[in-house]
Design a protein around this motif. Structure first.
Motif, PDB file in Angstrom:
ATOM      1  N   UNK A 271      95.537  -8.936 -76.558  1.00  0.00           N
ATOM      2  CA  UNK A 271      95.832  -8.269 -77.944  1.00  0.00           C
ATOM      3  C   UNK A 271      95.400  -6.879 -77.630  1.00  0.00           C
ATOM      4  N   UNK A 272      95.648  -6.010 -76.804  1.00  0.00           N
ATOM      5  CA  UNK A 272      95.038  -4.653 -76.851  1.00  0.00           C
ATOM      6  C   UNK A 272      96.260  -3.902 -77.192  1.00  0.00           C
ATOM      7  N   UNK A 273      95.893  -3.207 -78.327  1.00  0.00           N
ATOM      8  CA  UNK A 273      97.033  -2.141 -78.753  1.00  0.00           C
ATOM      9  C   UNK A 273      98.386  -2.771 -79.193  1.00  0.00           C
ATOM     10  N   UNK A 274      99.349  -2.461 -78.266  1.00  0.00           N
ATOM     11  CA  UNK A 274     100.569  -3.001 -78.500  1.00  0.00           C
ATOM     12  C   UNK A 274     100.961  -4.210 -77.596  1.00  0.00           C
ATOM     13  N   UNK A 309     104.359   1.434 -74.299  1.00  0.00           N
ATOM     14  CA  UNK A 309     103.408   2.566 -75.226  1.00  0.00           C
ATOM     15  C   UNK A 309     104.131   2.845 -76.693  1.00  0.00           C
ATOM     16  N   UNK A 310     105.202   2.515 -76.796  1.00  0.00           N
ATOM     17  CA  UNK A 310     106.185   2.738 -77.964  1.00  0.00           C
ATOM     18  C   UNK A 310     107.481   1.979 -77.840  1.00  0.00           C
ATOM     19  N   UNK A 311     108.355   2.028 -78.858  1.00  0.00           N
ATOM     20  CA  UNK A 311     109.566   1.271 -78.715  1.00  0.00           C
ATOM     21  C   UNK A 311     110.488   1.648 -77.435  1.00  0.00           C
ATOM     22  N   UNK A 337     113.303   5.303 -72.558  1.00  0.00           N
ATOM     23  CA  UNK A 337     114.779   5.036 -72.966  1.00  0.00           C
ATOM     24  C   UNK A 337     115.220   6.234 -74.044  1.00  0.00           C
ATOM     25  N   UNK A 338     116.128   6.675 -73.493  1.00  0.00           N
ATOM     26  CA  UNK A 338     116.970   7.830 -74.304  1.00  0.00           C
ATOM     27  C   UNK A 338     118.176   7.205 -74.966  1.00  0.00           C
TER      28      UNK A 338
END
Length: 379
Positions: A271-274, A309-311, A337-338
């Motif tokens: 459970x670190x960050x994301x 890192x992000x979605x 992902x673009x």
């Protein structure tokens, strides 16, 4: 013969779609990947290449939840390797990638043709990698198929049974050191059964190895071979799994007569960050003249660390270490992902290993350090 089979399958797909246009669903899609690789330790240090996998799918529904499915896909690839302004080498081809037909009911399926067959619980060090060539570092999971007939029946308690026969396949797969006799059928099967908080499976396969290229070592040309596998997994506080395979050649070929490989693995998301996901596997292998002597033992450990890192962005690291060869490898992959495609930036270090061909495998098989860029478009 194989080319005729592929052409007949495609024509049959189109004909059936036209005859049943009111029900049939015909789709065309594909994947285009472009890549560049820089490997300073190689004599030809720059690689540029691409691969296109066009795919045609036909689904023809029948009554009572039955259906026919067909798939035909090609592997169109090319690459150019060079040391700028000095020397270069290029390669490219068009080959069949998938070409199969399938009949399905609610609990049964039969698939015949050039197809992908894979199973087992291990993710990195896979003793049951009997029919595919998937490299765990390859984000696209590319693998050539095998010519086979595969039947599967699914019981209501989630148990299932597989039965297969293979013909026309010769290239070594997984841990195989000797190719198969292309014109002698292979056969086998698998049973998977649910157990509390997990499942367990038993697998068997028989083939005839082709040792004609090893005749200088005193081996006979045809070597019958039996493979036995067992694997299981459980979802407890952490994920736990094991995968083991034993290969028995019915003719004495020295240390290659008996092969045993066992992998133990676990994973957990911290459970670190994301959420940091960690996967660790350890493999113990043995080559023996007599079964289970464990006279020549190998050990290897591998791990994956993956963090979103992000979605749209993910970073992962794959490390492996061969204890007996004292060889370490490292692979870092950043993925973004673009809107219409996916980009990858990869950095790696590989020990001295045998290079594989461009057509067959993930191109990250150069020795030493390297950098790789890849752009993928799916339609």
């Amino acid at each position: 013969m194989k080319k005729k089979f592929h052409i007949i399958l495609v024509l049959a797909m189109i004909s059936m779609a036209q005859l049943s246009s009111g029900q049939a669903k015909l789709e065309f899609d594909g994947q285009l990947s472009l890549y560049g690789n820089y490997n300073p330790d190689s004599d030809l240090d720059v690689l540029l290449g691409g691969r296109y996998l066009p795919e045609l799918n036909l689904k023809l529904p029948l009554k009572n939840s039955k259906a026919f499915d067909f798939q035909a896909a090609a592997n169109i690839y090319g690459a150019y390797i060079t040391h700028p302004f000095d020397s270069s080498w290029s390669d490219g081809n068009i080959k069949a990638y998938r070409a199969w037909g399938r009949y399905t009911t609610e609990q049964f399926e039969l698939r015949v043709g050039l197809q992908k067959i894979d199973f087992g619980t291990a993710m990195l060090l896979r003793p049951l990698q009997w029919f595919d060539e998937i490299d765990p570092r390859d984000p696209l999971k590319f693998t050539n198929g095998v010519y086979a007939a595969l039947a599967r029946y699914y019981f209501l308690n989630n148990a299932n049974i597989w039965i297969w026969g293979l013909y026309g396949n010769e290239n070594p797969r997984g841990f195989e050191l000797i190719p198969s006799q292309e014109k002698i059928p292979e056969f086998g099967g698998r049973v998977q059964y649910p157990i509390p908080r997990g499942e367990i499976a038993f697998t068997y396969h028989h083939r005839n190895a082709d040792a004609s290229d090893f005749s200088q070592l005193g081996l006979v040309e045809e070597i019958p071979e039996n493979k036995f596998g067992i694997d299981g997994k459980w979802d407890v506080e952490v994920g736990l799994w094991f995968e083991a395979a034993y290969t028995q050649k019915t003719i004495d070929v020295g240390l290659l007569t008996h092969q045993t490989y066992t992998t133990l693995g676990t994973d957990y998301t911290f459970g670190l960050g994301n959420g940091l996901n960690v996967v660790v596997e350890h493999l113990v292998g043995a080559l023996d003249e007599e079964a289970f002597e464990f006279s020549y033992i190998t050990n290897a450990t591998a791990a994956i660390l993956s963090y979103p890192l992000t979605m749209y962005d993910n970073i992962s690291i794959i490390n492996s270490y061969s204890w007996d060869m004292q060889a370490y490898s490292f692979f870092l992959n950043y993925e973004h992902q673009f809107k219409n495609f996916t980009g990858y930036i990869m950095a790696y270090y590989n020990p001295d290993i045998q290079q594989k061909t461009i057509e067959n495998n993930f191109e990250n098989t150069f020795t030493g350090p390297g950098l790789r860029l890849m752009l993928v478009y799916n339609h």
